[in-house]
Design an enzyme around this catalytic site. Structure first.
Site, PDB file in Angstrom:
ATOM      1  N   GLU A 124      -8.227   8.173   1.284  1.00  0.00           N
ATOM      2  CA  GLU A 124      -7.744   9.558   1.339  1.00  0.00           C
ATOM      3  C   GLU A 124      -8.185  10.343   0.117  1.00  0.00           C
ATOM      4  O   GLU A 124      -8.687  11.471   0.225  1.00  0.00           O
ATOM      5  CB  GLU A 124      -6.212   9.581   1.428  1.00  0.00           C
ATOM      6  N   THR A 165      -1.020  12.035  -0.557  1.00  0.00           N
ATOM      7  CA  THR A 165       0.167  12.185   0.297  1.00  0.00           C
ATOM      8  C   THR A 165       1.171  11.060   0.099  1.00  0.00           C
ATOM      9  O   THR A 165       2.369  11.264   0.263  1.00  0.00           O
ATOM     10  CB  THR A 165      -0.234  12.235   1.779  1.00  0.00           C
TER      11      THR A 165
END
Length: 649
Positions: A124, A165
């Site tokens: 990510e 996140t």
């Protein structure tokens, strides 16, 4: 032993969305997934069995092949390589990750350096970094400290701070605390996923009250690893596993209460298998008190929608005609642009962003095609009526725009609701033209609501009165001689003007308006003019304030003395005619006398035979009395070329 299952264990909506999209794509057309769709080997094998192969680089994709982009996202260069190779790209990127990418791009466009807090080699983080030109990645606060020590100038450069996140909350907050103090132009965006934060909070609370804690999830999963780290801070006995096969009765020896949670990439089937093993097979225990609630959670993921339901979902895509919303059901949710806002001219992207949580009403369900039509506008309308009813009780001040003049008053639109304001409550003088208020933004207080008749009555006047009283109180509390105010001319008389200095009117006498001689205030000011005024005197009991406009630091006599001397010729303005001569303004605030004998080169009966008030003439300065501040002027001296002796008054 009792087993307690965390409420939010298992798939988050972003992972569930990616997995569902992968299944649908695999069944419909096959293709390839670039990297593991999520960090779970079992899920990846399932997708492969459905007909979608796993590739690890863009050059392994075939021309014309459908390639699925995993939930973690990919760098820009990877997507470019796929498209150049002729692949058809389908994005399963988590909306939260997509939002971080957009924030990073927008910040760079503004000239900000991107700072990412997260694991440097996580897919990510690598994916987001691949959309930036030169991002900084810090895995902990120590790395941030070291960088600033080596690059002290960075502290003064514009930057933006974003989080992975699945970043641990404590790590993010420690970095924020440090960088906020060091950087003078730092923009902070907390981009930790709400689901991640809730999962981590529950894990911390649960692990603090159990004897043993089990965390289920793929060992490559960052959020699973973080859950394990959080649990170990609160519990001395923590086990991270990928499947029920890794459980053993010995681990739970002496435990009365055990906790169970799972990472966001862990399927419900694996969680249920682990839960069943803990409660029935490997360990001789009683059934957990939450096993039924977990089954209810599983059932909830297959729930259906009904017309009239109020639902909460996550915006997953924004199109030109509709907004796609994931409401956690088997039906896909869509909000037509016409049902998004009561403002017909509003742009969807100005109302919502991908990743936003949104509430809406279900207005139609199509089970055959598997979608539900939603409306945010209708829910907002209901909430607005509730807010307006509450506003009456709480006497809340609302804002709106005047849309029209009605019989007996005006109509104000407050977030789409029509509010009638009687003329007597408009705040305008009696018999004034209310049409001038149309399109103006106003503040009002709702005085009456009849929801059944959809009738709302309001008052602008009451708000204006309160504001005026508050402003007046503030003026009188802080007023002092010499204090300056920005005033507005409200009215004029022959002897001066009244000026509003913020809710209180003060008087500027005509003599204080200008250093020059004026007969009427209208010569120098108009109604509505802004004036820089200062307080000359005030009487709190009589509520009277005397104001001045003339700049006392610019003494006209000093200006004259610095500009002229005896023998100079000045262009002067005749300001007053007398029997013995005429007074002429040399500079504003300083007059000189032209004796009747010095007006012409011939004998005249009276000054008006030659001069008129307001006339501009050249005159020679023949004498200056500094002590008495008097000036003698002569026009005759210029006509005859003779030196004239000053005339005694």
């Amino acid at each position: 032993m009792k087993v307690i299952l965390a409420e939010t264990a298992g798939f988050c909506y972003g992972v569930e969305r990616a997995v569902n999209l992968a299944r649908e794509t695999a069944k419909a057309r096959g293709g390839a997934m670039l990297g593991s769709i999520v960090h779970n080997a079992g899920v990846v094998r399932e997708i492969e069995d459905l007909g979608m192969r796993l590739i690890t680089s863009p050059d392994q994709a075939k021309a014309g092949e459908t390639v699925l982009i995993r939930a973690h996202g990919e760098p820009r260069a990877t997507l470019d390589a796929l498209r150049e190779g002729g692949a058809e790209v389908v994005s399963a990127v988590c909306p939260h990750v997509e939002r971080i990418r957009k924030l990073a791009q927008e910040a760079e466009h503004e000239g900000r350096r991107v700072i990412l807090i997260g694991e440097r080699h996580h897919p990510e983080v690598q994916g987001i970094a691949g959309w930036c030109s030169d991002p900084l990645i810090f895995e902990n606060v120590q790395e941030a400290q070291k960088y600033l020590q080596e690059h002290p100038d960075f502290a003064h450069l514009p930057s933006i701070m974003l989080a992975q996140t699945t970043c641990i909350r404590a790590l993010w907050e420690s970095c924020v605390k440090f960088l906020k103090k060091q950087c003078t132009n730092l923009k902070i965006n907390d981009t930790i996923c709400n689901a991640t934060q809730k999962r981590q909070t529950e894990a911390a609370e649960l692990s603090a009250k159990v004897d043993a804690m089990v965390v289920v999830g793929d060992r490559r999963s960052a959020n699973t690893r973080h859950l394990t780290e959080i649990c170990r801070e609160n519990c001395g006995k923590v086990l991270q596993i990928e499947s029920a096969d890794e459980l053993s009765p010995e681990f739970f020896s002496g435990c009365r209460v055990a906790g169970l949670t799972a990472g966001a990439s862990t399927p419900a089937s694996i969680i249920m298998e682990v839960l069943t093993t803990m409660t029935e097979e490997n360990i001789n225990t009683t059934a957990p008190e939450t096993s039924e609630s977990f089954e209810e959670l599983l059932e909830k993921s297959f729930k259906t929608l009904n017309t009239g339901d109020k639902v909460t979902g996550i915006v997953t895509a924004i199109g030109t005609t509709e907004i796609q919303v994931d409401v956690g059901c088997k039906q896909a949710g869509y909000i037509p642009v016409s049902e998004l806002s009561s403002d017909p001219d509003v742009k969807p992207e100005d109302v919502v962003k991908v990743g936003d949580e949104i509430e809406a009403y279900v207005v139609r369900v199509n089970d055959v095609e598997g979608y539900a039509t939603l409306s945010k506008k209708r829910l907002d309308a209901v909430k607005l009526w509730e807010d307006i009813e509450t506003a009456v009780e709480d006497k809340t001040v609302l804002e709106g725009t005047v849309t029209e003049v009605n019989k007996g008053g005006i109509v104000v639109s407050v977030k789409g609701v029509r509010v009638f304001v009687p003329a007597s409550q408009s705040g305008m003088p009696k018999d004034s033209d209310l049409g001038q208020m149309v399109k103006q933004k106003v503040k009002l207080r709702v005085t009456e609501v009849n929801r059944a008749r959809r009738r709302v009555v309001g008052s602008i006047k009451s708000v204006l009165n309160e504001e005026r009283q508050a402003a007046q109180a503030a003026i009188w509390e802080g007023i002092e001689v010499g204090k300056h105010y920005d005033g507005v001319v409200k009215s004029m008389t022959s002897y001066g003007v009244f000026v509003d200095i913020g809710g209180v009117d003060g008087m500027v006498h005509i003599s204080e308006l200008s250093w020059s001689r004026i007969k009427n205030p209208a010569e120098v000011v108009s109604i509505g003019d802004h004036l820089d005024v200062y307080v000359i005197s005030f009487d709190p009991e009589k509520r009277k304030i005397s104001l001045g406009v003339k700049d006392r630091t610019q003494n006209p006599w000093d200006v004259f003395m610095n500009t002229y001397k005896v023998g100079d010729v000045a262009n002067v303005r005749i300001v007053k005619l007398m029997t013995f001569g005429a007074f002429a303004e040399v500079v504003p605030g300083v007059d000189g006398l032209i004796h009747i004998s010095q007006i012409a080169d011939r004998r005249i009966d009276k000054p008006s035979d030659v001069l008129s008030e307001g006339q501009m003439v050249d005159a020679k300065i023949t004498a200056i009395d500094e002590e008495k501040k008097k000036i003698s002027l002569s026009i005759r001296a210029l006509l005859s070329g003779e030196e004239e002796a000053p005339v005694e008054e």
